[in-house]
Design an enzyme around this catalytic site. Structure first.
Site, PDB file in Angstrom:
ATOM      1  N   ARG A  38       0.827  -1.209   0.000  1.00 49.41           N
ATOM      2  CA  ARG A  38       0.000   0.000   0.000  1.00 49.41           C
ATOM      3  C   ARG A  38       0.864   1.263   0.000  1.00 49.41           C
ATOM      4  O   ARG A  38       1.894   1.332   0.668  1.00 49.41           O
ATOM      5  CB  ARG A  38      -0.918   0.027   1.226  1.00 49.41           C
ATOM      6  CG  ARG A  38      -1.955  -1.067   1.227  1.00 49.41           C
ATOM      7  CD  ARG A  38      -3.099  -0.723   2.148  1.00 49.41           C
ATOM      8  NE  ARG A  38      -2.672  -0.526   3.523  1.00 49.41           N
ATOM      9  CZ  ARG A  38      -2.797  -1.440   4.473  1.00 49.41           C
ATOM     10  NH1 ARG A  38      -3.292  -2.632   4.189  1.00 49.41           N
ATOM     11  NH2 ARG A  38      -2.417  -1.187   5.704  1.00 49.41           N
ATOM     12  N   SER A  47      -7.843   6.009   6.151  1.00 45.11           N
ATOM     13  CA  SER A  47      -8.032   5.323   4.866  1.00 45.11           C
ATOM     14  C   SER A  47      -9.043   4.186   5.020  1.00 45.11           C
ATOM     15  O   SER A  47      -9.117   3.533   6.060  1.00 45.11           O
ATOM     16  CB  SER A  47      -6.709   4.750   4.363  1.00 45.11           C
ATOM     17  OG  SER A  47      -5.762   5.771   4.147  1.00 45.11           O
ATOM     18  N   SER A  49     -11.009   0.567   3.294  1.00 43.36           N
ATOM     19  CA  SER A  49     -10.690  -0.590   2.458  1.00 43.36           C
ATOM     20  C   SER A  49     -10.892  -0.260   0.992  1.00 43.36           C
ATOM     21  O   SER A  49     -10.128  -0.708   0.127  1.00 43.36           O
ATOM     22  CB  SER A  49     -11.567  -1.772   2.858  1.00 43.36           C
ATOM     23  OG  SER A  49     -11.316  -2.176   4.177  1.00 43.36           O
ATOM     24  N   GLN A  70     -12.093 -10.395   4.941  1.00 42.76           N
ATOM     25  CA  GLN A  70     -11.695  -9.643   6.122  1.00 42.76           C
ATOM     26  C   GLN A  70     -10.997 -10.572   7.123  1.00 42.76           C
ATOM     27  O   GLN A  70     -11.513 -11.632   7.473  1.00 42.76           O
ATOM     28  CB  GLN A  70     -12.929  -9.032   6.794  1.00 42.76           C
ATOM     29  CG  GLN A  70     -13.764  -8.173   5.861  1.00 42.76           C
ATOM     30  CD  GLN A  70     -13.316  -6.737   5.836  1.00 42.76           C
ATOM     31  OE1 GLN A  70     -12.189  -6.418   5.474  1.00 42.76           O
ATOM     32  NE2 GLN A  70     -14.187  -5.852   6.247  1.00 42.76           N
ATOM     33  N   ARG A 128     -45.972  -7.696  19.205  1.00 46.13           N
ATOM     34  CA  ARG A 128     -44.598  -8.203  19.145  1.00 46.13           C
ATOM     35  C   ARG A 128     -44.583  -9.649  18.655  1.00 46.13           C
ATOM     36  O   ARG A 128     -45.260 -10.519  19.219  1.00 46.13           O
ATOM     37  CB  ARG A 128     -43.948  -8.158  20.532  1.00 46.13           C
ATOM     38  CG  ARG A 128     -43.676  -6.778  21.059  1.00 46.13           C
ATOM     39  CD  ARG A 128     -43.170  -6.846  22.494  1.00 46.13           C
ATOM     40  NE  ARG A 128     -41.902  -7.565  22.583  1.00 46.13           N
ATOM     41  CZ  ARG A 128     -40.704  -6.970  22.509  1.00 46.13           C
ATOM     42  NH1 ARG A 128     -40.636  -5.665  22.321  1.00 46.13           N
ATOM     43  NH2 ARG A 128     -39.613  -7.670  22.614  1.00 46.13           N
TER      44      ARG A 128
END
Length: 372
Positions: A38, A47, A49, A70, A128
């Protein structure tokens, strides 16, 4: 990374690691990955991804499809990536990302001191639903993003997009410190350990001088030889013994241990102490034959050139941090600790971790057989 890398390389043209760190670059290359170094512009704390991926795409015009995984999602399996990749290569999607189904009732946040009452965001409080009656919501789990080259200029997701749903047991995301212990347990149960079975060690051969000790021999005025042994290392040996791993301490004709010292070491560690001759590999092989063991069932800890053959052949092998380069290059594991200062304990814990992984994999195989 290594196990997943080898499996992924079967149906991906190349595997890359993005980094601006020298040590990470060395490890990545050692395991067969290519490295995208990089630039400072995309290596800042601010920064993203996306910044790095867009830089990678500009520098590698031959790449048509990017699969971004990841490191904080340790339960990702190769079959997840393969199935998601086929959604692009066979079904025509331009971006595919991983999600998990969650069942959380969400409420609007009210800032401190605010006068507005909170409001439900995804439920009717007067009606609910039960969890089993509600499909839940799909949330990104951060495991992977796959996209075409043309789409990445606009962002991680766009064009003809689709999600790939992963089961909750595989959706592990390490975000804060408290996630670590949960992730460690989840990996043992649902992690991917590669095509090869983790080695199950039954015997550890450990050099006395330069591994269990720091290599120094102190000689008293009366001629008595003395060495220093770290209690962390002896505890590591006992941990192995409790788990059924035999430990034998060895010395060679080049660094012999006196009988009196060998007896003391044996008494303190509960290990047999053997002195080997110049043909260390031959004598170790004879020892293995007597115990009906293969090299894959043996762990070897050495520290110098005479140990290279055994370090190469053993199923698991290690050297202390301060070992010479010739030994480090032959070992499968290089300890962070120096000789006599916890290296044996560190290698013992590494062996026990692999035994636990092997047990977990056998349990996974049993579950899969019973399920299917």
């Amino acid at each position: 990374m290594s196990c997943r890398l080898r499996r992924a390389s079967v149906w991906m043209e190349s595997v890359w690691v993005s980094t601006d760190h020298d040590d990470i670059e060395k490890v990545a290359k050692a395991w067969g990955a290519q490295v995208h170094r990089r630039s400072p512009e995309v290596s800042k704390d601010s920064s993203s991804s996306l910044d790095t991926i867009q830089e990678f795409v500009r520098l590698n015009p031959e790449v048509d499809v990017i699969c971004h995984i990841q490191a904080t999602s340790p339960c990702l399996h190769p079959f997840h990536l393969k199935e998601a990749l086929e959604m692009i290569t066979k079904q025509g999607f331009t971006s595919v990302f991983s999600v998990v189904r969650e069942h959380h009732f969400r409420w609007q946040e009210v800032k401190k001191g605010g006068s507005v009452a909170t409001q439900p965001l995804n439920l009717d409080p007067s009606n609910r639903p039960r969890r089993q009656d509600w499909d839940g919501e799909l949330c990104e789990n951060g495991s992977f993003y796959i996209y075409t080259r043309a789409m990445i200029e606009r962002g991680l997701q766009g064009g003809k997009w689709a999600y790939y749903e992963m089961l909750p047991e595989y959706s592990v995301d390490i975000d804060v410190d408290i996630d670590w212990p949960v992730a460690e347990q989840r990996v043992l149960r649902f992690g991917y350990f590669g095509l090869d079975k983790p080695e199950v060690v039954r015997l550890l051969l450990c050099k006395v001088s330069g591994c269990l000790t720091d290599g120094r021999v102190l000689i008293s005025v009366s001629g008595e030889e003395m060495v220093s042994v770290n209690t962390r290392d002896t505890m590591g040996i006992r941990m192995l013994q409790r788990e059924g791993v035999e430990v034998i301490l060895i010395s060679s004709s080049e660094d012999p241990v006196t009988k009196a010292l060998a007896d003391k070491l044996s008494q303190r560690t509960g290990c047999e102490v053997r002195q080997l001759g110049k043909d260390i590999q031959g004598e170790v092989k004879a020892m293995m034959d007597d115990k009906d063991l293969d090299w894959k069932e043996v762990a070897y800890m050495g520290n110098d050139a005479p140990d290279v053959d055994c370090l190469n052949l053993a199923g698991l092998s290690a050297v202390p941090r301060d070992a010479p380069v010739v030994a480090i290059n032959a070992a499968k594991y290089s300890c962070h600790s120096a000789a006599g200062l916890g290296a044996v304990r560190e290698f013992s814990e590494h062996i026990l971790l692999l035994k636990k992984k092997a047990k977990s994999q056998m349990e996974q195989d049993r579950i899969h057989r019973n399920t299917f």
